[in-house]
Design an enzyme around this catalytic site. Structure first.
Site, mmCIF file in Angstrom:
data_model
loop_
_atom_site.group_PDB
_atom_site.id
_atom_site.type_symbol
_atom_site.label_atom_id
_atom_site.label_comp_id
_atom_site.label_asym_id
_atom_site.label_seq_id
_atom_site.Cartn_x
_atom_site.Cartn_y
_atom_site.Cartn_z
ATOM 1 N N ARG A 37 0.829 -1.217 0.000
ATOM 2 C CA ARG A 37 0.000 0.000 0.000
ATOM 3 C C ARG A 37 0.865 1.269 0.000
ATOM 4 O O ARG A 37 0.472 2.280 -0.588
ATOM 5 C CB ARG A 37 -0.922 0.002 1.223
ATOM 6 C CG ARG A 37 -2.105 -0.917 1.046
ATOM 7 C CD ARG A 37 -3.002 -0.914 2.253
ATOM 8 N NE ARG A 37 -4.294 -1.497 1.916
ATOM 9 C CZ ARG A 37 -5.234 -1.777 2.799
ATOM 10 N NH1 ARG A 37 -5.048 -1.539 4.071
ATOM 11 N NH2 ARG A 37 -6.379 -2.293 2.415
ATOM 12 N N LYS A 197 -13.030 -9.511 8.840
ATOM 13 C CA LYS A 197 -13.930 -8.349 8.983
ATOM 14 C C LYS A 197 -15.338 -8.726 8.511
ATOM 15 O O LYS A 197 -15.849 -8.185 7.522
ATOM 16 C CB LYS A 197 -13.381 -7.165 8.188
ATOM 17 C CG LYS A 197 -12.123 -6.575 8.811
ATOM 18 C CD LYS A 197 -11.623 -5.392 8.014
ATOM 19 C CE LYS A 197 -10.356 -4.836 8.622
ATOM 20 N NZ LYS A 197 -9.715 -3.829 7.755
ATOM 21 N N GLY A 348 -5.513 -5.702 2.442
ATOM 22 C CA GLY A 348 -4.212 -5.530 3.098
ATOM 23 C C GLY A 348 -3.592 -6.873 3.465
ATOM 24 O O GLY A 348 -2.426 -7.149 3.134
ATOM 25 N N GLY A 371 -12.379 -4.455 1.712
ATOM 26 C CA GLY A 371 -13.798 -4.094 1.731
ATOM 27 C C GLY A 371 -14.110 -3.058 0.657
ATOM 28 O O GLY A 371 -15.157 -3.117 0.005
HETATM 29 P P1 ADP Z 1 -8.028 -8.197 4.185
HETATM 30 O O1 ADP Z 1 -7.059 -7.340 4.978
HETATM 31 O O2 ADP Z 1 -7.328 -9.003 3.153
HETATM 32 O O3 ADP Z 1 -9.182 -7.403 3.642
HETATM 33 P P2 ADP Z 1 -9.319 -9.054 6.656
HETATM 34 O O4 ADP Z 1 -8.691 -7.897 7.345
HETATM 35 O O5 ADP Z 1 -10.792 -9.107 6.556
HETATM 36 O O6 ADP Z 1 -8.665 -9.286 5.214
HETATM 37 O O7 ADP Z 1 -8.902 -10.400 7.417
HETATM 38 C C1 ADP Z 1 -7.575 -10.803 7.611
HETATM 39 C C2 ADP Z 1 -7.400 -11.472 8.943
HETATM 40 O O8 ADP Z 1 -8.310 -12.556 9.086
HETATM 41 C C3 ADP Z 1 -6.025 -12.074 9.115
HETATM 42 O O9 ADP Z 1 -5.387 -11.433 10.214
HETATM 43 C C4 ADP Z 1 -6.296 -13.551 9.414
HETATM 44 O O10 ADP Z 1 -5.445 -14.092 10.392
HETATM 45 C C5 ADP Z 1 -7.713 -13.498 9.925
HETATM 46 N N1 ADP Z 1 -8.399 -14.802 9.844
HETATM 47 C C6 ADP Z 1 -8.759 -15.489 8.763
HETATM 48 N N2 ADP Z 1 -9.325 -16.661 9.091
HETATM 49 C C7 ADP Z 1 -9.322 -16.728 10.444
HETATM 50 C C8 ADP Z 1 -9.773 -17.701 11.390
HETATM 51 N N3 ADP Z 1 -10.321 -18.850 11.022
HETATM 52 N N4 ADP Z 1 -9.615 -17.398 12.700
HETATM 53 C C9 ADP Z 1 -9.042 -16.242 13.090
HETATM 54 N N5 ADP Z 1 -8.605 -15.294 12.231
HETATM 55 C C10 ADP Z 1 -8.732 -15.534 10.938
HETATM 56 C C1 3PG Z 2 -8.575 -1.885 5.037
HETATM 57 O O1 3PG Z 2 -7.552 -2.367 5.524
HETATM 58 O O2 3PG Z 2 -9.478 -2.583 4.505
HETATM 59 C C2 3PG Z 2 -8.720 -0.377 4.987
HETATM 60 O O3 3PG Z 2 -7.549 0.278 5.378
HETATM 61 C C3 3PG Z 2 -9.902 0.053 5.826
HETATM 62 O O4 3PG Z 2 -9.714 -0.303 7.158
HETATM 63 P P1 3PG Z 2 -10.974 -0.373 8.140
HETATM 64 O O5 3PG Z 2 -11.791 -1.590 7.741
HETATM 65 O O6 3PG Z 2 -10.390 -0.494 9.523
HETATM 66 O O7 3PG Z 2 -11.766 0.886 7.961
HETATM 67 MG MG MG Z 3 -7.119 -6.545 6.928
#
Ligand code: ADP
Ligand code: 3PG
Ligand code: MG
Length: 393
Positions: A37, A197, A348, A371
């Site tokens: 990023r 998330k 991320g 998201g």
């Molecule tokens: P991104 O950043 O790619 O949009 P998210 O922030 O939604 O993805 O999710 C990433 C996090 O989800 C990682 O820190 C990962 O460890 C966690 N995660 C995924 N599956 C599990 C699980 N089964 N239990 C706990 N954490 C998980």
């Molecule tokens: C992300 O990592 O998806 C963006 O930086 C937004 O973060 P946030 O879901 O904490 O608003």
């Molecule tokens: Mg994330």
């Protein structure tokens, strides 16, 4: 079409406030685990600096509740100092007299990173008084923070309402890539969703069902869906207030003839097991907690990915940061990397995982949003983009 930084005349000597998304994975020692990023924001920062602007950079990092030294942007400032030729400094606040004094002392072309905007309560609430204080620091606002453009926060949405504005180079690139991905989706369109998330993403997924043909769900997100189907998930993370939405999504997919694939086996650990041994099971009961998808699920998901005309992936398949639970994310990343369909991946953590496997170059497009990317694919725009002025043709 939105006004871009290339449309801005006479930047020399102007204070340009540039919102970026530097929400990168950082470990406890302040080491940046994936700089995608940050690297992607450099063209905009270099351009503004090259035009002689005084570039004041704003970002959030994670979701701190008030000031938290572990969520400081200082380690990112250090990285910028090495990546940007111009003079880069760091200021440990976002608003106030000290920030003003520091800006007054900047020379044309200098870059100054401000502290984490989420240390201030007004940021997430989009408090317009906080936005006004930020806006008062500069003359022009540039939004290059695609990853957070689905949120109406003070520093990306509020400030844009108060100053002449434009989008940055990364924002423009993301808009173009994502728009063309959705122009005529190549069928079957397979969406792979995971991560943690759940609350944010499940609402977007509710509408996304209409766009994709097959939806593959893994990561922590999967347990909310399994719970919605009445399956036992042991003590796995379930977002209770999202179960109803999950039920709606399942019903909607069924009535529209869309396929939703859920894990059929899991890698889990019993809460009571002091040795924390990993188990593979098709049904989690008692105190079993799921951390990754199992081998049968990997096979099922990989087959669907192989047949895809195009693929969108956001969200790791498990707790990939822990070596014991990275296999699902690794195998799905490999399947997507080797698939014949066009692959667009974002998020991320997802991108950090892909890069840690050395598979970044095998993806067709890497988006900096998670998201945000999902919501853009679904709606064709985002609030923090909509608020930017149109290009004068
Ligand atoms: P991104 O950043 O790619 O949009 P998210 O922030 O939604 O993805 O999710 C990433 C996090 O989800 C990682 O820190 C990962 O460890 C966690 N995660 C995924 N599956 C599990 C699980 N089964 N239990 C706990 N954490 C998980
Ligand atoms: C992300 O990592 O998806 C963006 O930086 C937004 O973060 P946030 O879901 O904490 O608003
Ligand atoms: Mg994330």
């Amino acid at each position: 079409m939105k006004r871009t930084i290339k449309d801005l005349a006479e930047l020399k000597g102007k204070v340009v406030l540039c919102r970026v998304d530097f929400n990168v994975p950082i470990d406890e020692t302040g080491r940046i685990l994936d700089a995608t990023r940050i690297i992607n924001a450099l063209p905009t920062l270099n351009y503004l600096s090259g035009q002689g602007a005084k570039v004041v950079v704003l970002s959030h990092l994670d979701r701190p509740k008030g000031y938290d030294i572990r969520k400081s942007l200082w380690p990112i400032a250090v990285l910028l100092m090495n990546k940007i030729k111009a003079n880069v400094t760091f200021c440990n606040s976002v608003i106030g007299q000290e920030v003003k004094n520091r800006i007054d002392a900047m020379k044309d072309g200098d870059v100054m990173l401000l502290e984490n905007v989420r240390f201030y309560q007004g940021e997430s609430e989009c408090d317009m008084n906080f936005a006004k204080e930020i806006a008062a620091l500069g003359q022009i606002f540039v939004n290059d923070a695609f990853g957070v453009a689905h949120r109406e926060n003070a520093s990306n949405y509020g400030v844009a309402r108060l100053l002449p504005n434009a989008i940055g180079i990364l924002m423009e690139k993301e808009i173009n890539a994502l728009s063309s991905f959705m122009e005529e989706p190549k069928k079957p369109f397979v969406a792979v969703l995971g991560g943690a998330k759940v609350e944010t993403k499940i609402d977007i997924l509710n509408r996304f069902v209409d766009k994709a043909d097959t939806i593959i769900i893994g990561g922590a997100m999967a347990y909310t869906f399994l719970a919605a189907k009445g399956e036992s998930v042991g003590t796995s993370i379930v977002q209770k207030n999202s179960i109803q939405t999950a039920e709606q999504i399942l019903a909607r997919a069924e009535s529209e003839g869309k396929k939703i694939l859920l894990p059929i086996d899991h890698v889990c650990v019993r809460d009571s097991d002091r040795a924390k041994r990993c188990l593979v099971t098709s049904r989690m009961t008692g105190d079993m907690k799921g951390f990754d998808i199992g081998p049968k699920t990997i096979k099922l998901y990989s087959q669907a990915i192989q047949q895809a005309g195009q693929i969108f992936w956001n969200g790791p398949m498990g707790l990939y940061e822990d070596g014991r639970f990275k296999n699902g994310t690794l195998k799905i990343a490999k399947a997507i990397a080797n698939a014949k369909g066009y692959s667009l991946v974002g998020g991320g953590d997802t991108v950090a995982a892909i890069n840690s496997f050395g598979l970044g170059k095998k993806m067709n497009y890497i988006s900096t949003g998670g998201g945000a990317t999902m919501k853009f694919l679904e709606e064709g725009s985002l609030p923090a983009i909509d608020v930017i002025q149109e290009k004068i043709l």
